[in-house]
Design a protein around this motif. Structure first.
Motif, PDB file in Angstrom:
ATOM      1  N   GLY A 266       0.632  -1.209  -0.008  1.00 29.06           N
ATOM      2  CA  GLY A 266       0.034   0.005  -0.060  1.00 29.06           C
ATOM      3  C   GLY A 266       0.972   1.200   0.097  1.00 29.06           C
ATOM      4  N   THR A 267       1.850   1.156   0.772  1.00 25.80           N
ATOM      5  CA  THR A 267       2.638   2.360   0.924  1.00 25.80           C
ATOM      6  C   THR A 267       3.441   2.702  -0.583  1.00 25.80           C
ATOM      7  N   LEU A 268       4.072   1.563  -1.314  1.00 23.29           N
ATOM      8  CA  LEU A 268       4.598   1.803  -2.392  1.00 23.29           C
ATOM      9  C   LEU A 268       3.474   2.335  -3.604  1.00 23.29           C
ATOM     10  N   ALA A 269       2.205   1.738  -3.354  1.00 22.73           N
ATOM     11  CA  ALA A 269       1.231   2.315  -4.453  1.00 22.73           C
ATOM     12  C   ALA A 269       0.873   3.704  -4.186  1.00 22.73           C
ATOM     13  N   LEU A 270       1.067   4.153  -2.861  1.00 22.47           N
ATOM     14  CA  LEU A 270       0.789   5.490  -2.374  1.00 22.47           C
ATOM     15  C   LEU A 270       2.000   6.565  -2.940  1.00 22.47           C
ATOM     16  N   VAL A 271       3.166   6.153  -2.897  1.00 21.69           N
ATOM     17  CA  VAL A 271       4.061   7.030  -3.265  1.00 21.69           C
ATOM     18  C   VAL A 271       4.399   7.142  -4.796  1.00 21.69           C
ATOM     19  N   GLY A 272       3.659   6.101  -5.196  1.00 23.46           N
ATOM     20  CA  GLY A 272       3.936   6.165  -6.949  1.00 23.46           C
ATOM     21  C   GLY A 272       5.163   5.540  -7.328  1.00 23.46           C
ATOM     22  N   MET A 273       5.436   4.294  -6.973  1.00 24.00           N
ATOM     23  CA  MET A 273       6.552   3.624  -7.264  1.00 24.00           C
ATOM     24  C   MET A 273       6.016   2.994  -8.299  1.00 24.00           C
ATOM     25  N   PRO A 274       6.879   2.781  -9.699  1.00 28.44           N
ATOM     26  CA  PRO A 274       6.841   2.204 -10.820  1.00 28.44           C
ATOM     27  C   PRO A 274       6.286   0.903 -10.713  1.00 28.44           C
ATOM     28  N   PHE A 275       5.275   0.519 -11.532  1.00 32.32           N
ATOM     29  CA  PHE A 275       4.771  -0.682 -11.737  1.00 32.32           C
ATOM     30  C   PHE A 275       3.484  -0.770 -10.599  1.00 32.32           C
TER      31      PHE A 275
END
Length: 682
Positions: free
Chosen positions: A390-399
């Motif tokens: 969820g954190t990686l999706a929130l910050v906008g990490m590619p993929f």
């Protein structure tokens, strides 16, 4: 499955039936029976919504029809009906699916709450209200769903009514939303007055007439005035500056409703409404610029507040505020499909983060201060890995899903030529670093570093009312070692983590650059060519993600991650020093720009002053003093005067009788001659 009116009617009525059964027959059904009927109702809604979405996307055949006419006034028909197209079908599935996950999660989270059945009734009623909103085919039903969502949110935020803070937060949310709703109602009134109808299709068809008309007595275009009024309603419901102040305090409600309000339901109602009304907003650049600037302010300045929060739920709440600002900026840039795209991806990863926060709160025995956590990665592996997703999706990490929607917003705003676009672009780009900083700050403090919960438990009672230290149920039990939550809690986390990772890559092509939303959303490509230009440059989700590793946003994400790791893992003593050296700035952020104090002093204080004046002048002086006490005093004085005539002497009473007879004889004898003296006898 081809959608029909009866089938569509079952989508909102199934959760309503579950709400009524759990609410009215909760004691008879018991806990298991109540959550069974509530979950079954939302499950039926989710399955039907998924089938309807599949049918609409496959056949490009929607549905528009009236269920019944509620009333008529002149040529204005007040109807209840449905508009099922890709936009509403998408919202139906997102709302029902996230609600289903929240319902299942609630079984574990609220297991010991004495009002268990009532909570399930409320969240099912909340789902019904939101579904009626997104399925409406006219502004009347939209307003009904709009107000119903606000009413049920009041009940849910103040669910623990024995806590003064919860009652205050519920009242605050209700009143702030009434400010926005006043503008919303004025916008609907303008549309009804000029168009003579509240039906979407009929109003949109007359958009150019509204653009040519002027509000009498002003130089304002009717379309601009109506769109700005409608957006003021969205500012309240979707928590845009300065009407955002209710949303952080809504964390006083139980965590499941925090996830439901902040993810796919109440706060996204305003975003959906503006996208639905895109044929109107496209005719007013003034309204678009206004939206873009307001959204940019919200995205940037609300994100900054997330950096100084210590309550795990409030960090996620300010993240929601910031992401709603991103969606609003996209709306202002005429990138309505992108705003809806981010709404959908955000619904899944934000619900995931809220429910993961609830899982941590359970493990920490309802201690919500992230400074009292640390090292939970090994003790809660499922919550940890889903929180990371969820954190990686929130910050906008590619993929990850958030990357595709968020990066497209940055591109769309950068291509907008409307006034305010330069500031908006700066705000959303700077917000990438801020989002990464507060997101990884929370992630590192909760799951990494040394374990701090043992020391926290030792002074739990002493620090329970300090800043940032909050206990959701107010009950401090003995310290116990944190452990992974039960399957009924982490199961929804896994279910939400999958779309948080994969959904963006699947959606971006057909939803943004295909024809999926073409029949639902109108964009004037000649006046606002940003979406058309982005479509020409899009070559697939894989290529977009690879190119994302070379862009400025990815560097800002890494900078935020590195800063959080250095400050909260390697040098944990530095944040306190920085806060002390920048004390004026820290105090400004800690006090939330003093907006709550201003509202308490100016608006609440003014209301109290008016109330005191009305109390003293109206209640004390007029009602109590003149009417109640005054009449009583007058009767008393009259009684005292009359009492003197009651002397008890017979000759006094005889004299009064003779005097009365004399008066009657005088009147009787002079009455025939009265017309001669007045001149009326001629």
């Amino acid at each position: 499955m081809t959608p029909t009116l009866n089938l569509c009617l079952l989508v909102p009525l199934a959760p309503l039936a579950g709400a009524l059964l759990a609410g009215l027959l909760g004691r008879t059904l018991g806990r298991r029976g109540s959550h069974t009927v509530a979950i079954l109702g939302v499950l039926v809604s989710t399955v039907l919504s998924g089938l309807i979405l599949q049918s609409v996307l496959a056949d490009h055949q929607g549905l528009a029809g009236t269920v019944y006419t509620w009333g008529s006034s002149g040529g204005l028909h007040l109807e209840v009906g449905f508009l099922i197209d890709p936009l509403s079908a998408t919202m139906m599935f997102v709302v029902s699916f996230v609600s289903l996950m929240v319902h299942v999660y609630t079984i574990g989270y609220m297991a010991e709450d004495p009002s268990y059945q009532r909570f399930f009734s409320y969240i099912s009623l909340f789902t019904f209200s939101m579904l009626m909103l997104v399925m409406s085919n006219n502004f009347l039903q939209l307003f009904f769903g709009w107000e119903a969502v606000g009413l049920v949110s009041y009940l849910l935020i103040g669910f623990w009514s024995d806590r003064p803070t919860a009652t205050y937060a519920a009242l605050k949310a209700f009143l702030v939303n009434r400010v926005g709703d006043l503008g919303f109602l004025l916008g609907i009134g303008l549309i009804a007055a000029w168009c003579g109808t509240l039906d979407y299709a009929a109003v949109f068809a007359r958009g150019h007439e509204l653009a040519a008309a002027v509000v009498p007595g002003t130089g304002w275009s009717v379309i601009t005035a109506a769109c700005i009024c409608l957006f003021i309603g969205a500012m309240g419901k979707s928590a845009q500056f300065p009407l955002h102040v209710w949303l952080p305090d809504s964390m006083e409600g139980p965590t499941p409703i925090s996830a439901l309000i902040h993810a796919a339901t109440m706060v996204t109602a305003g975003i959906f409404m503006v996208a639905r009304c895109s044929p109107l907003f496209e005719l007013s650049d003034t309204a678009l610029s206004f939206m873009m600037v307001v959204g940019a302010i919200t995205a940037l300045f609300m994100g900054l507040l997330g950096v100084v929060q210590n309550d795990i739920k409030r960090v996620v709440a300010y993240s929601t505020l910031s992401q709603l600002g991103y969606m609003t900026v996209a709306l202002g840039a005429s990138a309505y499909p992108v705003a809806i795209f981010h709404l959908v991806t955000h619904a899944f990863f934000k619900a995931l983060l809220f429910l993961a926060a609830g899982s941590v709160i359970i493990a920490m025995h309802h201690d919500q201060d992230i400074r009292h956590m640390g090292g939970l990665r090994k003790r809660m592996p499922i919550t940890w890995i889903t929180s990371l997703a969820g954190t990686l999706a929130l910050v906008g990490m590619p993929f990850f899903s958030g990357f595709y929607s968020k990066d497209t917003i940055l591109e769309a705003v950068g291509r907008s030529g409307l006034p305010g676009a330069a500031f908006a672009h700066f705000a959303v780009v700077a917000g990438v670093f801020i989002t990464s900083l507060y997101s990884f700050r929370m992630y590192f403090l909760v799951f990494h570093g040394k374990e701090r919960f043992g020391a926290a438990a030792a002074h739990a009672h002493a620090g329970a009312h300090g800043h940032g230290h909050h206990h959701e149920d107010g009950d401090h039990a003995e310290h116990h070692e944190p452990a992974e939550s039960p399957a009924v809690v982490w199961g929804p986390l896994v279910a939400l983590a999958i779309p948080s990772v994969l959904l963006g890559a699947w959606m971006i092509g057909p939803f943004l650059y295909g024809d999926v939303l073409a029949q639902s959303i109108f964009v004037d490509a000649a006046a606002h060519p940003g979406m058309h230009e982005l479509g020409a440059e899009f070559h697939g989700a894989w290529e977009m993600a690879l190119e994302g590793f070379l862009g400025l946003p990815f560097l800002l994400v890494l900078a935020g991650l590195a800063s959080a790791a250095y400050l909260y893992l390697l040098r944990p003593e530095l944040p306190a020093r920085i806060a002390a050296s920048l004390s004026p700035l820290y105090r400004l952020l800690d006090q939330k720009y003093y907006l709550d104090r201003f509202n308490d002093f100016f608006f609440a204080g003014g209301a109290r002053s008016i109330g005191r004046s009305l109390w003293r002048g109206g209640d004390v002086t007029l009602i109590d003093g003149a009417l109640v006490n005054g009449s009583a005093k007058m009767v008393g004085r009259l009684a005292q005067a009359v009492r003197r005539a009651q002397s008890g002497y017979l000759f006094h009473y005889a004299f009064a009788m003779l005097l009365g007879v004399a008066v009657l004889l005088f009147v009787y004898l002079t009455l025939p001659y009265l017309p001669q003296f007045t001149g009326r006898g001629r």
